[in-house]
Scaffold this active site. Structure first.
Site, short mmCIF file in Angstrom:
data_model
loop_
_atom_site.label_atom_id
_atom_site.label_comp_id
_atom_site.label_asym_id
_atom_site.label_seq_id
_atom_site.Cartn_x
_atom_site.Cartn_y
_atom_site.Cartn_z
N LYS A 135 10.49 0.09 13.27
CA LYS A 135 11.00 0.34 11.91
C LYS A 135 12.11 1.40 11.96
CE LYS A 135 6.63 -0.54 9.50
NZ LYS A 135 5.56 0.08 8.76
N LYS B 113 0.85 -1.20 0.00
CA LYS B 113 0.00 0.00 0.00
C LYS B 113 0.88 1.25 0.00
CE LYS B 113 -3.64 2.03 2.78
NZ LYS B 113 -4.50 1.85 3.95
N HIS C 162 0.74 -32.45 20.12
CA HIS C 162 1.98 -33.13 20.51
C HIS C 162 3.08 -32.12 20.79
CE1 HIS C 162 0.21 -37.01 19.54
NE2 HIS C 162 -0.41 -36.33 18.58
N GLU D 149 10.91 -4.50 3.81
CA GLU D 149 11.04 -5.90 3.38
C GLU D 149 10.59 -6.05 1.92
OE1 GLU D 149 9.65 -4.79 6.10
OE2 GLU D 149 9.97 -6.12 7.82
N GLY E 288 -4.40 -2.44 5.47
CA GLY E 288 -3.60 -3.56 4.98
C GLY E 288 -4.16 -4.92 5.36
N ARG E 289 -4.52 -5.08 6.64
CA ARG E 289 -5.00 -6.40 7.09
C ARG E 289 -6.43 -6.68 6.68
NH1 ARG E 289 -3.57 -2.85 10.81
NH2 ARG E 289 -5.10 -1.98 12.24
N GLU F 124 -2.85 -6.58 15.52
CA GLU F 124 -2.51 -5.27 14.95
C GLU F 124 -3.71 -4.32 15.07
OE1 GLU F 124 0.67 -4.49 11.71
OE2 GLU F 124 -1.22 -4.50 10.64
O1 F6P Z 1 3.45 -3.77 9.85
C1 F6P Z 1 2.81 -2.61 9.52
C2 F6P Z 1 2.14 -2.69 8.19
O2 F6P Z 1 1.85 -1.39 7.81
C3 F6P Z 1 0.89 -3.54 8.14
O3 F6P Z 1 -0.21 -2.90 8.67
C4 F6P Z 1 0.76 -3.83 6.70
O4 F6P Z 1 -0.10 -4.89 6.43
C5 F6P Z 1 2.21 -4.11 6.34
O5 F6P Z 1 2.96 -3.25 7.18
C6 F6P Z 1 2.57 -3.90 4.91
O6 F6P Z 1 2.41 -2.57 4.52
P1 F6P Z 1 2.46 -2.13 2.99
O7 F6P Z 1 1.32 -2.77 2.30
O8 F6P Z 1 2.38 -0.63 2.99
O9 F6P Z 1 3.77 -2.61 2.44
#
Ligand code: F6P
Length: 514
Positions: free
Chosen positions: A479, A190, A368, A196, A251-252, A337
């Site tokens: 972050k 987003k 287990h 990452e 996002g979620r 979250e």
């Molecule tokens: O970990 C924070 C967060 O903003 C989440 O809410 C989101 O799902 C994820 O990082 C990925 O964010 P983006 O879609 O902006 O890469």
């Protein structure tokens, strides 16, 4: 607005929790709710009618019904960011969407489905003219968990891989055996600023360019799903290869949007739309069912009872279906979250507990591993058992064992077992509440219903606790600190301006390794 702990119903619940109520007189038949293909059995909760009535009074006093309408109508329910949360509009029929977004959703959903169709049919090809055989979806958190969960659960007929972690081993493995000429790379972010995702996207771009030797290949082999088209363009993905996500989709909560592109590629348009329809069925139920018959609301209220009145600080998601193996992880993000907050909507600190720690796993493996603690540990907790009646295969005996274990564990958690006189170590205390969610079968529609059920559970709890489930400010600090440590790990940098523990670990990592 009155804090929940000052409400009459809250105090009534506290009084009920303080009473010894071992003689629960419940009729199991009255402790189950159903919608099409989904049964929610809460007869193993530690509740009786008095408690249920008080929980429903709490929902009334905290204004849950009005809040539900606000959510669907596009009110600014994300108060800290002054945004609506319109994931439900993504799965609603056009005429039921808020007018301000209806046409936009219609047009962009059609564009996304068209991309999926062209990829599936080999109509959209790579730079050398070959059709795509594999999609690598790069994204993290909500930009990965939903699509991966659905693709794993429902299969489909396209090779889709997911890459989220910044660990280079994961990146190397994801691309190891791929033909670059047949690989489509989806970058879902987003913000288009997540460390990452961008690191992995850069790795994928180098991988592609080194192997194809074609500088134009990026435009042909990459698609972005983002709200930040400019950043995607700077990366090399042209605007007409960007699918949108808007600030009113968290996002979620985003798998219903273009973030679900890999789902549409794997399942095709019909499967994707069925998933949306299932979620919409749950939305309609949530909006119209009376409180006592309302699955998400009841699931939320039972969670409040366990969390705030029975001291259950953790909640286990015990999934008895390997197709749903990453459901606990998905729900972990969704609930923790969203509701891992300690400041209420009016800016004051919360004086009551908010979300429990959500954890869990795929069963019967967990039996287990960690169930020993569930049966004989010292901590209070609650659990959801999730199972599917029709396994979708013909290994009937194996499935019978799987279901037998699911039901047996729920019984053991609640009933426990006394110890023989000479063996106190064998005592199983029991009294651990659980809910069983049973799908009649696992298909696109039912999975959509199940995921929407949990989304709305989270929403109801946030209303009762008075917190905002649609922001996530807490993840920012980590972050920022990672950026500082990254710089300090460079060859010529000093590990100053950080705490002693971090500085010493940085020093250790910078020492030459034998
Ligand atoms: O970990 C924070 C967060 O903003 C989440 O809410 C989101 O799902 C994820 O990082 C990925 O964010 P983006 O879609 O902006 O890469």
């Amino acid at each position: 607005m009155t804090a929940p702990e000052d409400l009459q119903s809250w105090n009534r619940l506290a009084a009920l929790a303080a009473q010894e109520r071992d003689d629960r007189k419940v009729d199991p038949a009255s402790m189950r709710l159903t919608t099409d293909g989904l049964l929610m059995d809460f007869s193993r909760q530690r509740v009786d009618q008095d408690i249920i009535d008080a929980l429903l009074a709490l929902a009334r006093e905290t204004g849950v019904e009005a809040a539900i309408e606000n959510l669907f109508e596009g009110a600014l329910v994300n108060v800290s960011e002054r945004r609506a949360a319109l994931h439900t509009a993504m799965r609603a029929p056009h005429e039921e969407r808020p007018e301000a977004v209806a046409d936009l959703i219609e047009a962009e959903q059609a564009r996304m489905l068209d991309v999926a169709r062209r990829v599936r049919e080999g109509d959209w090809r790579g730079a050398t003219g070959k059709p795509f055989s594999t999609v690598v979806h790069i994204g993290i958190g909500g930009s990965r968990l939903g699509p991966e969960l659905v693709v794993n659960a429902l299969g489909g007929d396209f090779d889709i891989r997911f890459l989220s972690n910044v660990d280079g081993n994961a990146a190397i493995l994801a691309f190891a055996d791929l033909d670059p000429n047949e690989t489509l790379i989806v970058v879902a972010s987003k913000s288009f600023g997540t460390l990452e995702t961008l690191t992995n996207a850069r790795f994928a771009r180098s991988w592609l360019l080194e192997r194809t030797g074609d500088a134009n290949a990026v435009a042909q082999h990459f698609v972005a799903v983002t709200a930040n088209v400019e950043a995607a363009r700077d990366f090399g993905i042209p605007a007409d290869r960007c699918l949108p996500i808007w600030d009113w989709i968290g996002g979620r909560y985003s798998l219903w949007s273009a973030v679900g592109l890999p789902i549409a590629i794997a399942l095709g348009e019909t499967g994707f739309c069925e998933l949306l329809d299932g979620a919409h069925d749950m939305d309609r139920h949530f909006r119209t069912a009376p409180p006592a018959q309302n699955l998400p609301l009841m699931l939320a209220l039972l969670g409040i009872w366990n969390n705030n009145f029975l001291d259950g600080s953790t909640h286990a998601m015990l999934v008895y279906d390997s197709r749903l193996a990453i459901l606990p992880q998905f729900l972990q993000q969704l609930e923790m979250e969203s509701s891992g907050k300690s400041v209420t909507n009016d800016g004051s600190p919360s004086r009551i507990d908010t979300a429990p720690v959500i954890w869990g796993g795929e069963e019967t493996d967990g039996q287990h591993a960690f169930h020993q603690l569930l049966h004989q540990g010292t901590r209070a907790f609650s659990a959801d058992f999730i199972a599917v009646a029709d396994p979708g295969h013909d290994l009937a005996d194996q499935h019978r064992w799987l279901l037998a274990n699911c039901l047996g564990q729920g019984e053991a958690l609640l009933a426990g077992a006394p110890s023989p006189a000479d063996a106190p170590h064998q005592a199983v205390a029991g009294n651990h509440p659980s809910t069983t969610l049973l799908l009649d079968r696992l298909d696109d529609r039912r999975l959509g219903m199940l995921l929407a059920l949990y989304e709305h559970k989270v929403f109801c709890q946030s209303v009762i606790w008075g917190i905002n489930p649609f922001d996530q400010w807490g993840v920012e600090l980590g972050k920022q600190l990672a950026r500082r440590v990254y710089d300090a790990l460079g060859e010529d940098s000093e590990a100053d301006d950080m705490d002693a523990a971090t500085a010493s670990l940085v020093d250790t990592l910078k020492k030459p390794r034998p």
